[in-house]
Design an enzyme around this catalytic site. Structure first.
Site, short mmCIF file in Angstrom:
data_model
loop_
_atom_site.label_atom_id
_atom_site.label_comp_id
_atom_site.label_asym_id
_atom_site.label_seq_id
_atom_site.Cartn_x
_atom_site.Cartn_y
_atom_site.Cartn_z
N HIS A 152 -59.62 68.91 48.91
CA HIS A 152 -60.44 67.82 48.37
C HIS A 152 -59.52 66.82 47.67
O HIS A 152 -59.22 65.77 48.23
CB HIS A 152 -61.52 68.37 47.42
CG HIS A 152 -62.39 67.31 46.82
ND1 HIS A 152 -62.74 67.29 45.50
CD2 HIS A 152 -62.97 66.21 47.39
CE1 HIS A 152 -63.51 66.24 45.28
NE2 HIS A 152 -63.66 65.58 46.41
N CYS A 171 -61.40 72.31 39.91
CA CYS A 171 -61.72 70.90 39.68
C CYS A 171 -63.15 70.55 40.06
O CYS A 171 -63.89 69.97 39.26
CB CYS A 171 -60.73 70.01 40.43
SG CYS A 171 -59.06 70.14 39.74
N HIS A 172 -63.57 70.91 41.26
CA HIS A 172 -64.92 70.54 41.70
C HIS A 172 -65.63 71.67 42.42
O HIS A 172 -66.66 71.45 43.06
CB HIS A 172 -64.87 69.30 42.59
CG HIS A 172 -64.04 68.18 42.04
ND1 HIS A 172 -62.74 67.96 42.43
CD2 HIS A 172 -64.33 67.27 41.09
CE1 HIS A 172 -62.25 66.93 41.75
NE2 HIS A 172 -63.18 66.50 40.93
N GLY A 173 -65.07 72.88 42.36
CA GLY A 173 -65.80 74.05 42.82
C GLY A 173 -65.71 74.41 44.28
O GLY A 173 -66.46 75.28 44.74
#
Ligand code: FES
Length: 182
Positions: free
Chosen positions: A123, A142-144
């Site tokens: 990502h 960071c964002h899973g």
């Protein structure tokens, strides 16, 4: 080899290896500061020279981190259970499906248990953390995003698998990252 004392004390060894192509590494039980421990081959490493890793003493279930071209790569020696879980997981679990067998290799016919892939989330580049015992073996802080033991993405926002570097097993004991030629 030292043992990681948190989580699963028996199966997780975290080692950084940074060297050039001239010498195989005897895997030791320390976490090496990446830059400070770069030896006489540092220039070759920075230029992208292949990195050799002695795999003879790496136990199933272990993780080694290897630095190549300034980026970290995970080298996982999977257990039989991890290979079976990755191989039998349904295709619909994955966002960028490829068969697990495409991402597990070994030095000899029938010895596939090694999975080697980038440590940077596809990502935005954070380094995923390991979750022991789960199909999603990596979770990006960071964002899973989640990835399985072979680096295949199972949950976004990352949309593609952790990329694999070129590598080759030069022998039963020697893995070379950064080239696919012996
Ligand atoms: S950087 Fe990993 S999910 Fe965003």
């Amino acid at each position: 080899m030292s043992e990681h004392t948190e989580g699963d004390p028996n199966r997780r060894d975290f080692l950084y290896i940074a060297t050039g192509a001239a010498g195989a590494i005897a895997v030791g039980g320390i976490v090496w500061p990446l830059v400070a421990q770069m030896g006489p081959n540092a220039r070759e490493v920075a230029a992208g020279a292949p990195v050799e890793l002695n795999i003879s003493e790496i136990e199933p279930g272990s993780l080694v981190k290897v630095l190549w071209r300034g980026a970290t790569y995970f080298v996982r020696r999977l257990t039989e259970e991890e290979v079976a879980a990755a191989s039998s997981a349904p295709q619909e679990n994955y966002r960028d499906y490829v068969p697990a067998t495409d991402r597990i290799a070994g030095p000899a016919e029938g010895s596939a248990e090694w999975s080697i892939y980038s440590a940077n989330c596809t990502h935005l580049g954070c380094i995923p953390s390991e979750v022991d015992g789960a199909l999603e073996q990596w979770v990006c802080p960071c964002h899973g995003s989640k990835f399985d033991s072979t680096g295949r993405v199972t949950k976004g926002p990352a949309a593609i698998n952790l990329p694999q570097p070129p590598f080759v097993f030069a022998s039963d004991e020697l893995l070379v990252i950064g080239t696919d030629k012996v």
